[in-house]
Design an enzyme around this catalytic site. Structure first.
Site, PDB file in Angstrom:
ATOM      1  N   ASN A   9       0.255  -2.406   9.986  1.00 12.53           N
ATOM      2  CA  ASN A   9       0.952  -2.235   9.601  1.00 12.53           C
ATOM      3  C   ASN A   9       0.958  -0.843   9.833  1.00 12.53           C
ATOM      4  O   ASN A   9      -0.040  -0.186   9.030  1.00 12.53           O
ATOM      5  CB  ASN A   9       1.202  -2.450   8.310  1.00 12.53           C
ATOM      6  CG  ASN A   9       2.690  -1.444   7.814  1.00 12.53           C
ATOM      7  OD1 ASN A   9       3.317  -1.058   8.666  1.00 12.53           O
ATOM      8  ND2 ASN A   9       2.710  -1.335   6.636  1.00 12.53           N
ATOM      9  N   LYS A  11       2.922   1.862  10.111  1.00 12.12           N
ATOM     10  CA  LYS A  11       3.946   2.545   8.964  1.00 12.12           C
ATOM     11  C   LYS A  11       4.476   4.213  10.107  1.00 12.12           C
ATOM     12  O   LYS A  11       5.216   3.565  11.704  1.00 12.12           O
ATOM     13  CB  LYS A  11       3.144   3.321   8.137  1.00 12.12           C
ATOM     14  CG  LYS A  11       2.518   2.528   6.892  1.00 12.12           C
ATOM     15  CD  LYS A  11       2.301   2.468   6.315  1.00 12.12           C
ATOM     16  CE  LYS A  11       1.311   1.592   5.264  1.00 12.12           C
ATOM     17  NZ  LYS A  11       0.379   1.210   3.756  1.00 12.12           N
ATOM     18  N   HIS A  96       7.565  -4.850   2.015  1.00 17.12           N
ATOM     19  CA  HIS A  96       6.807  -3.626   1.445  1.00 17.12           C
ATOM     20  C   HIS A  96       6.870  -3.231   0.278  1.00 17.12           C
ATOM     21  O   HIS A  96       7.707  -2.341  -0.401  1.00 17.12           O
ATOM     22  CB  HIS A  96       5.986  -2.846   2.471  1.00 17.12           C
ATOM     23  CG  HIS A  96       5.087  -2.420   2.560  1.00 17.12           C
ATOM     24  ND1 HIS A  96       4.589  -0.735   2.099  1.00 17.12           N
ATOM     25  CD2 HIS A  96       3.849  -2.614   3.478  1.00 17.12           C
ATOM     26  CE1 HIS A  96       3.337  -1.079   1.886  1.00 17.12           C
ATOM     27  NE2 HIS A  96       2.872  -1.529   2.683  1.00 17.12           N
ATOM     28  N   GLU A  98       5.894  -0.249  -0.159  1.00 13.30           N
ATOM     29  CA  GLU A  98       7.189   1.327  -0.011  1.00 13.30           C
ATOM     30  C   GLU A  98       8.297   1.121   0.675  1.00 13.30           C
ATOM     31  O   GLU A  98       9.024   2.164  -0.642  1.00 13.30           O
ATOM     32  CB  GLU A  98       6.028   1.905   1.456  1.00 13.30           C
ATOM     33  CG  GLU A  98       5.157   2.391   1.461  1.00 13.30           C
ATOM     34  CD  GLU A  98       3.838   2.238   2.477  1.00 13.30           C
ATOM     35  OE1 GLU A  98       4.270   2.036   3.143  1.00 13.30           O
ATOM     36  OE2 GLU A  98       2.862   2.348   1.882  1.00 13.30           O
ATOM     37  N   GLU A 168      -0.160  -7.829  -1.533  1.00 10.01           N
ATOM     38  CA  GLU A 168      -0.915  -5.812  -1.954  1.00 10.01           C
ATOM     39  C   GLU A 168      -0.481  -5.580  -2.853  1.00 10.01           C
ATOM     40  O   GLU A 168       0.464  -5.012  -3.530  1.00 10.01           O
ATOM     41  CB  GLU A 168       0.347  -5.447  -0.700  1.00 10.01           C
ATOM     42  CG  GLU A 168       0.038  -5.959   0.450  1.00 10.01           C
ATOM     43  CD  GLU A 168       0.388  -4.621   1.705  1.00 10.01           C
ATOM     44  OE1 GLU A 168      -0.273  -4.746   3.086  1.00 10.01           O
ATOM     45  OE2 GLU A 168       1.154  -4.145   1.783  1.00 10.01           O
ATOM     46  N   GLY A 174      -3.370   2.763   0.485  1.00  7.39           N
ATOM     47  CA  GLY A 174      -3.456   3.445   0.860  1.00  7.39           C
ATOM     48  C   GLY A 174      -4.146   4.621   0.081  1.00  7.39           C
ATOM     49  O   GLY A 174      -4.667   5.906   0.100  1.00  7.39           O
ATOM     50  N   SER A 214      -6.196  -0.933   1.329  1.00  5.82           N
ATOM     51  CA  SER A 214      -7.291  -0.393   1.544  1.00  5.82           C
ATOM     52  C   SER A 214      -8.624  -0.450   1.711  1.00  5.82           C
ATOM     53  O   SER A 214      -9.634  -1.289   2.438  1.00  5.82           O
ATOM     54  CB  SER A 214      -8.225   0.313   0.173  1.00  5.82           C
ATOM     55  OG  SER A 214      -6.771   1.765   0.247  1.00  5.82           O
TER      56      SER A 214
HETATM   57  P1  PGA Z   1      -3.366   0.681   3.687  1.00  7.50           P
HETATM   58  O1  PGA Z   1      -1.860   0.205   3.375  1.00  7.50           O
HETATM   59  O2  PGA Z   1      -4.438  -0.538   4.018  1.00  7.50           O
HETATM   60  O3  PGA Z   1      -3.536   1.989   4.176  1.00  7.50           O
HETATM   61  O4  PGA Z   1      -3.958   0.633   2.456  1.00  7.50           O
HETATM   62  C1  PGA Z   1      -1.924  -1.338   3.880  1.00  7.50           C
HETATM   63  C2  PGA Z   1      -0.203  -2.085   3.999  1.00  7.50           C
HETATM   64  O5  PGA Z   1       0.587  -0.445   2.635  1.00  7.50           O
HETATM   65  O6  PGA Z   1       0.352  -2.586   4.585  1.00  7.50           O
END
Ligand code: PGA
Length: 258
Positions: A9, A11, A96, A98, A168, A174, A214
């Site tokens: 992903n 983003k 997601h 976000e 997640e 992140g 992460s």
């Molecule tokens: P990350 O994000 O691996 O940077 O923690 C995962 C995601 O948001 O799908």
């Protein structure tokens, strides 16, 4: 153990040229590996056509990061599932954290997006996961159960079988703070049980439940070795070819050892 799936992903990252370079580098590093792992790249909308062109010759397929909950019409700035399907996009991330946070997407919105994606024969990658306060309060199972039930359990068994789930935990996204393999396994097993109760054992076993938060080339092996972790949804670590390919190699190692 069924083959794993690793989804990147991206983003809102990378210029057009950087995106081109990264897709080519990933394609080159995967070439000739005869992967069992399914690899999906989800770049920003503007790079999807570039990605689907390259995917014709590469060991990856392509997903979007979002779509409209509506079929078409006067919704300025939105992109429909049908438009994605016309570009040969095969997957689409939905719900997601976000998008839940910044765009106020509810479980009901996610249910609508899932329906519209399935109508266009795209595979929805439906995200769920608790925030840190919910985990601290011991509510994580309850929260994830509600997310899954409200966004997915209206589906017929046949439709449900086309869905990928990504667990997640929001506190791990992140942040560099990965869920432990035990925490991931515990939640994945819980989700699989929910599916089993609703759709039966065979469907529960066949459903892909990915871990995200992460995940990187160092911790992927241990996470993917958990019996109920079918792969990963990767954010930050999908932006560097070697790191992302390292995660895919971890998935391959687990499959070969089992
Ligand atoms: P990350 O994000 O691996 O940077 O923690 C995962 C995601 O948001 O799908």
């Amino acid at each position: 153990m069924k083959p794993k799936m690793v989804i990147g992903n991206w983003k809102m990252n990378k210029s057009f040229e950087e995106a081109d370079d990264l897709m080519i580098a990933i394609g080159e590093q995967l070439a000739g590996l005869r992967l069992e792992t399914g690899v999906v790249l989800c770049p920003p909308y503007l790079y999807l056509e570039l990605a689907t062109d390259l995917a014709q010759e590469a060991e990856f397929t392509v997903g979007a990061q979002n779509c409209s909950e509506l079929k078409n019409g006067a919704v300025t700035g939105e992109i429909s599932a049908e438009m994605l399907a016309h570009l040969d996009v095969e997957f689409c991330i939905v719900g997601h954290s976000e998008r839940r946070k910044f765009f106020h997407e509810s479980n009901q919105t996610i249910a609508k997006k899932t329906d519209i994606l399935l109508e266009s024969q795209l595979i929805p990658v439906v995200c769920c996961g608790e925030v840190i306060e919910e985990r601290k309060a011991g509510q994580h199972f309850e929260v994830v159960e509600k997310q899954i039930k409200e966004s997915l359990f209206h589906l017929s068994k046949e439709d449900f079988e086309s869905v990928v789930i990504a667990y997640e935990p929001v506190w791990a996204i992140g942040t560099g703070e990965t869920a432990t393999p035990e925490q991931a396994e515990e939640m994945h097993a819980f989700i699989r049980q929910l599916i089993e109760k609703k759709y039966g054992t065979e469907t529960a076993y066949a459903t892909y439940i990915l871990y995200g938060g992460s995940c990187n080339a160092q911790n992927a092996l241990e996470l993917f070795s958990q019996p109920n972790v079918d792969g990963g949804l990767i954010g930050g670590a999908s932006l560097k070819a070697e790191e992302f390919v390292g995660i895919i190699e971890a998935a391959e190692t687990v499959i070969k050892e089992n």
